[in-house]
Design a protein around this motif. Structure first.
Motif, PDB file in Angstrom:
ATOM      1  N   LEU A 135       8.039   8.056  13.213  1.00  0.00           N
ATOM      2  CA  LEU A 135       9.231   7.276  13.567  1.00  0.00           C
ATOM      3  C   LEU A 135      10.494   8.123  13.395  1.00  0.00           C
ATOM      4  CD1 LEU A 135       8.407   3.783  12.033  1.00  0.00           C
ATOM      5  CD2 LEU A 135       8.849   4.251  14.458  1.00  0.00           C
ATOM      6  N   ARG A 136      10.549   8.861  12.296  1.00  0.00           N
ATOM      7  CA  ARG A 136      11.716   9.721  12.050  1.00  0.00           C
ATOM      8  C   ARG A 136      11.839  10.780  13.144  1.00  0.00           C
ATOM      9  NH1 ARG A 136      13.390  14.449   9.561  1.00  0.00           N
ATOM     10  NH2 ARG A 136      15.391  14.241   8.486  1.00  0.00           N
ATOM     11  N   LYS A 137      10.709  11.393  13.498  1.00  0.00           N
ATOM     12  CA  LYS A 137      10.702  12.424  14.546  1.00  0.00           C
ATOM     13  C   LYS A 137      11.238  11.858  15.862  1.00  0.00           C
ATOM     14  CE  LYS A 137       7.365  15.287  17.136  1.00  0.00           C
ATOM     15  NZ  LYS A 137       8.305  16.330  17.480  1.00  0.00           N
ATOM     16  N   LYS A 138      10.729  10.681  16.255  1.00  0.00           N
ATOM     17  CA  LYS A 138      11.167  10.079  17.519  1.00  0.00           C
ATOM     18  C   LYS A 138      12.637   9.654  17.440  1.00  0.00           C
ATOM     19  CE  LYS A 138       8.878  10.120  20.458  1.00  0.00           C
ATOM     20  NZ  LYS A 138       8.578  11.281  21.328  1.00  0.00           N
ATOM     21  N   ARG A 139      13.054   9.151  16.276  1.00  0.00           N
ATOM     22  CA  ARG A 139      14.456   8.733  16.107  1.00  0.00           C
ATOM     23  C   ARG A 139      15.394   9.922  16.276  1.00  0.00           C
ATOM     24  NH1 ARG A 139      17.885   9.068  11.983  1.00  0.00           N
ATOM     25  NH2 ARG A 139      16.326   9.521  10.371  1.00  0.00           N
ATOM     26  N   LEU A 140      15.039  11.039  15.655  1.00  0.00           N
ATOM     27  CA  LEU A 140      15.884  12.236  15.761  1.00  0.00           C
ATOM     28  C   LEU A 140      15.908  12.759  17.198  1.00  0.00           C
ATOM     29  CD1 LEU A 140      14.959  14.048  12.417  1.00  0.00           C
ATOM     30  CD2 LEU A 140      17.050  12.757  12.943  1.00  0.00           C
ATOM     31  N   GLU A 141      14.774  12.701  17.871  1.00  0.00           N
ATOM     32  CA  GLU A 141      14.722  13.118  19.281  1.00  0.00           C
ATOM     33  C   GLU A 141      15.650  12.256  20.134  1.00  0.00           C
ATOM     34  OE1 GLU A 141      10.664  12.993  20.620  1.00  0.00           O
ATOM     35  OE2 GLU A 141      10.051  14.660  19.327  1.00  0.00           O
ATOM     36  N   LEU A 142      15.744  10.972  19.794  1.00  0.00           N
ATOM     37  CA  LEU A 142      16.603  10.040  20.546  1.00  0.00           C
ATOM     38  C   LEU A 142      18.067  10.125  20.119  1.00  0.00           C
ATOM     39  CD1 LEU A 142      14.213   6.934  20.485  1.00  0.00           C
ATOM     40  CD2 LEU A 142      14.814   8.298  22.504  1.00  0.00           C
ATOM     41  N   GLY A 143      18.318  10.817  19.016  1.00  0.00           N
ATOM     42  CA  GLY A 143      19.684  10.946  18.520  1.00  0.00           C
ATOM     43  C   GLY A 143      20.230   9.668  17.930  1.00  0.00           C
ATOM     44  N   LEU A 144      19.352   8.879  17.297  1.00  0.00           N
ATOM     45  CA  LEU A 144      19.768   7.594  16.737  1.00  0.00           C
ATOM     46  C   LEU A 144      19.893   7.679  15.226  1.00  0.00           C
ATOM     47  CD1 LEU A 144      17.336   5.227  18.697  1.00  0.00           C
ATOM     48  CD2 LEU A 144      19.746   5.682  19.229  1.00  0.00           C
ATOM     49  N   THR A 145      20.758   6.844  14.656  1.00  0.00           N
ATOM     50  CA  THR A 145      20.813   6.685  13.205  1.00  0.00           C
ATOM     51  C   THR A 145      19.671   5.749  12.815  1.00  0.00           C
ATOM     52  OG1 THR A 145      22.223   4.725  13.312  1.00  0.00           O
ATOM     53  CG2 THR A 145      23.330   6.891  13.237  1.00  0.00           C
ATOM     54  N   GLN A 146      19.399   5.665  11.516  1.00  0.00           N
ATOM     55  CA  GLN A 146      18.382   4.720  11.064  1.00  0.00           C
ATOM     56  C   GLN A 146      18.782   3.288  11.417  1.00  0.00           C
ATOM     57  OE1 GLN A 146      17.850   5.588   6.871  1.00  0.00           O
ATOM     58  NE2 GLN A 146      16.200   7.051   7.314  1.00  0.00           N
ATOM     59  N   GLN A 147      20.058   2.968  11.281  1.00  0.00           N
ATOM     60  CA  GLN A 147      20.539   1.624  11.603  1.00  0.00           C
ATOM     61  C   GLN A 147      20.294   1.306  13.078  1.00  0.00           C
ATOM     62  OE1 GLN A 147      21.795  -0.773   9.493  1.00  0.00           O
ATOM     63  NE2 GLN A 147      21.695  -2.095  11.305  1.00  0.00           N
ATOM     64  N   GLU A 148      20.598   2.261  13.951  1.00  0.00           N
ATOM     65  CA  GLU A 148      20.407   2.048  15.388  1.00  0.00           C
ATOM     66  C   GLU A 148      18.917   1.918  15.726  1.00  0.00           C
ATOM     67  OE1 GLU A 148      24.274   4.510  17.144  1.00  0.00           O
ATOM     68  OE2 GLU A 148      22.453   5.603  16.546  1.00  0.00           O
ATOM     69  N   MET A 149      18.098   2.653  15.026  1.00  0.00           N
ATOM     70  CA  MET A 149      16.660   2.641  15.305  1.00  0.00           C
ATOM     71  C   MET A 149      16.033   1.276  14.984  1.00  0.00           C
ATOM     72  SD  MET A 149      14.214   4.680  16.382  1.00  0.00           S
ATOM     73  CE  MET A 149      12.502   5.210  16.176  1.00  0.00           C
ATOM     74  N   CYS A 150      16.445   0.665  13.890  1.00  0.00           N
ATOM     75  CA  CYS A 150      15.775  -0.561  13.447  1.00  0.00           C
ATOM     76  C   CYS A 150      16.595  -1.831  13.673  1.00  0.00           C
ATOM     77  CB  CYS A 150      15.409  -0.445  11.976  1.00  0.00           C
ATOM     78  SG  CYS A 150      16.838  -0.392  10.863  1.00  0.00           S
ATOM     79  N   GLU A 151      17.769  -1.695  14.282  1.00  0.00           N
ATOM     80  CA  GLU A 151      18.694  -2.825  14.452  1.00  0.00           C
ATOM     81  C   GLU A 151      18.028  -4.030  15.095  1.00  0.00           C
ATOM     82  OE1 GLU A 151      23.248  -3.436  14.727  1.00  0.00           O
ATOM     83  OE2 GLU A 151      22.519  -1.646  15.723  1.00  0.00           O
ATOM     84  N   GLY A 152      18.204  -5.203  14.452  1.00  0.00           N
ATOM     85  CA  GLY A 152      17.660  -6.452  14.984  1.00  0.00           C
ATOM     86  C   GLY A 152      16.188  -6.646  14.669  1.00  0.00           C
ATOM     87  N   ILE A 153      15.588  -5.676  13.983  1.00  0.00           N
ATOM     88  CA  ILE A 153      14.151  -5.765  13.698  1.00  0.00           C
ATOM     89  C   ILE A 153      13.896  -5.711  12.184  1.00  0.00           C
ATOM     90  CG2 ILE A 153      11.887  -4.691  14.086  1.00  0.00           C
ATOM     91  CD1 ILE A 153      13.214  -3.513  16.728  1.00  0.00           C
ATOM     92  N   LEU A 154      14.467  -4.703  11.540  1.00  0.00           N
ATOM     93  CA  LEU A 154      14.314  -4.525  10.096  1.00  0.00           C
ATOM     94  C   LEU A 154      15.673  -4.176   9.498  1.00  0.00           C
ATOM     95  CD1 LEU A 154      11.171  -2.156  10.012  1.00  0.00           C
ATOM     96  CD2 LEU A 154      11.183  -4.581   9.420  1.00  0.00           C
ATOM     97  N   SER A 155      15.789  -4.370   8.189  1.00  0.00           N
ATOM     98  CA  SER A 155      17.021  -3.920   7.525  1.00  0.00           C
ATOM     99  C   SER A 155      16.976  -2.401   7.409  1.00  0.00           C
ATOM    100  CB  SER A 155      17.132  -4.540   6.130  1.00  0.00           C
ATOM    101  OG  SER A 155      16.167  -3.975   5.259  1.00  0.00           O
ATOM    102  N   ARG A 156      18.150  -1.766   7.414  1.00  0.00           N
ATOM    103  CA  ARG A 156      18.188  -0.305   7.328  1.00  0.00           C
ATOM    104  C   ARG A 156      17.563   0.209   6.031  1.00  0.00           C
ATOM    105  NH1 ARG A 156      19.354   3.841   5.116  1.00  0.00           N
ATOM    106  NH2 ARG A 156      20.528   2.766   3.524  1.00  0.00           N
ATOM    107  N   PRO A 157      17.848  -0.428   4.847  1.00  0.00           N
ATOM    108  CA  PRO A 157      17.238   0.085   3.617  1.00  0.00           C
ATOM    109  C   PRO A 157      15.701   0.040   3.657  1.00  0.00           C
ATOM    110  CG  PRO A 157      19.073  -1.355   3.079  1.00  0.00           C
ATOM    111  CD  PRO A 157      18.843  -1.483   4.552  1.00  0.00           C
ATOM    112  N   PHE A 158      15.167  -1.063   4.207  1.00  0.00           N
ATOM    113  CA  PHE A 158      13.709  -1.172   4.307  1.00  0.00           C
ATOM    114  C   PHE A 158      13.178  -0.091   5.251  1.00  0.00           C
ATOM    115  CE2 PHE A 158       9.691  -2.552   6.028  1.00  0.00           C
ATOM    116  CZ  PHE A 158       9.010  -3.049   4.922  1.00  0.00           C
ATOM    117  N   TYR A 159      13.838   0.046   6.413  1.00  0.00           N
ATOM    118  CA  TYR A 159      13.403   1.030   7.401  1.00  0.00           C
ATOM    119  C   TYR A 159      13.459   2.456   6.823  1.00  0.00           C
ATOM    120  CZ  TYR A 159      13.077   4.037  11.415  1.00  0.00           C
ATOM    121  OH  TYR A 159      12.678   5.028  12.260  1.00  0.00           O
ATOM    122  N   ALA A 160      14.506   2.752   6.054  1.00  0.00           N
ATOM    123  CA  ALA A 160      14.637   4.087   5.456  1.00  0.00           C
ATOM    124  C   ALA A 160      13.433   4.390   4.572  1.00  0.00           C
ATOM    125  CB  ALA A 160      15.926   4.186   4.646  1.00  0.00           C
ATOM    126  N   LYS A 161      12.947   3.358   3.866  1.00  0.00           N
ATOM    127  CA  LYS A 161      11.772   3.548   3.008  1.00  0.00           C
ATOM    128  C   LYS A 161      10.484   3.692   3.830  1.00  0.00           C
ATOM    129  CE  LYS A 161      13.641   1.463  -1.161  1.00  0.00           C
ATOM    130  NZ  LYS A 161      13.546   0.382  -2.156  1.00  0.00           N
TER     131      LYS A 161
END
Length: 202
Positions: A7-33
């Motif tokens: 997930l991190r690899k794909k997020r970085l390829e897309l140029g997204l922050t963690q918040q943008e990656m999980c927005e509307g689906i998971l909280s950023r702190p949970f997603y970061a973990k």
């Protein structure tokens, strides 16, 4: 690669922050973990993220497959890869070694049969394959419901076409052509090329 790492690899390829990656689906702190491997993500949330960010499922699957695939599947893929190398280099000694490895160590009877047939072909001994081996091969097609959708059985047919009389071939090819009517023939051929890691016999 674990799911969080992928997930991190794909997020970085897309140029997204963690918040943008999980927005509307998971909280950023949970997603970061999840990315750091401290939290597990459920299948529903994972698919929501993948679909929302238009991440190719097959490509993502390939990233994580090595981590979550069974030891048995990994071994079968290794055997298949070794056979492909031996066939492409037309190295008979190497092929004999790999065939023996497959016959002695693999739990995949279809792969064992394909290895036997490929080796017999390259040694010019197809006609010498025992009746017992031929019966076993035929049984695989009889057992295999929807065999035309199973890559390993399509590979077995490709490897054994020279063994069969015209009636058998007509039956099996007829079955394939029935399926092809539902799909463009070019699509069927493309699917076979992608799905099959056959041991070629030509």
């Amino acid at each position: 690669m674990k799911i969080g790492e992928a997930l991190r690899k794909k997020r970085l390829e897309l140029g997204l922050t963690q918040q943008e990656m999980c927005e509307g689906i998971l909280s950023r702190p949970f997603y970061a973990k999840v990315e750091s491997g401290k939290n597990r993500i459920n299948a529903e949330s994972l698919f929501k993220i993948l679909f929302a960010r238009q991440i190719d499922l097959v490509e993502f699957g390939k990233l994580v497959q090595g981590t979550y695939d069974s030891a048995e599947n990994k071994a079968e893929k290794r055997y298949q890869s070794q056979m492909n190398v031996a066939v492409s280099t037309k190295d008979l000694k190497l092929m004999e070694k790999y065939c023996q490895d497959i016959i002695e160590s693999s739990n995949d009877e279809i792969l064992q049969l394909r290895a036997l047939v490929a080796l017999a072909y390259f040694k010019g001994e197809l006609g010498g394959l025992s009746k017992e081996i031929r019966v076993k091969i035929k049984e695989k097609f009889d057992e295999g419901r929807n065999w035309t959708k199973r890559p390993e059985l399509l590979g077995l047919l490709a490897n054994t076409m020279l063994l069969w009389d015209q009636d058998d071939l007509n039956y099996w090819i007829g079955d394939l052509l029935k399926k092809a009517k539902k799909k463009a023939v070019s699509d069927l051929i493309a699917d076979c090329k992608i799905k099959l890691n056959t041991v070629p016999i030509q």
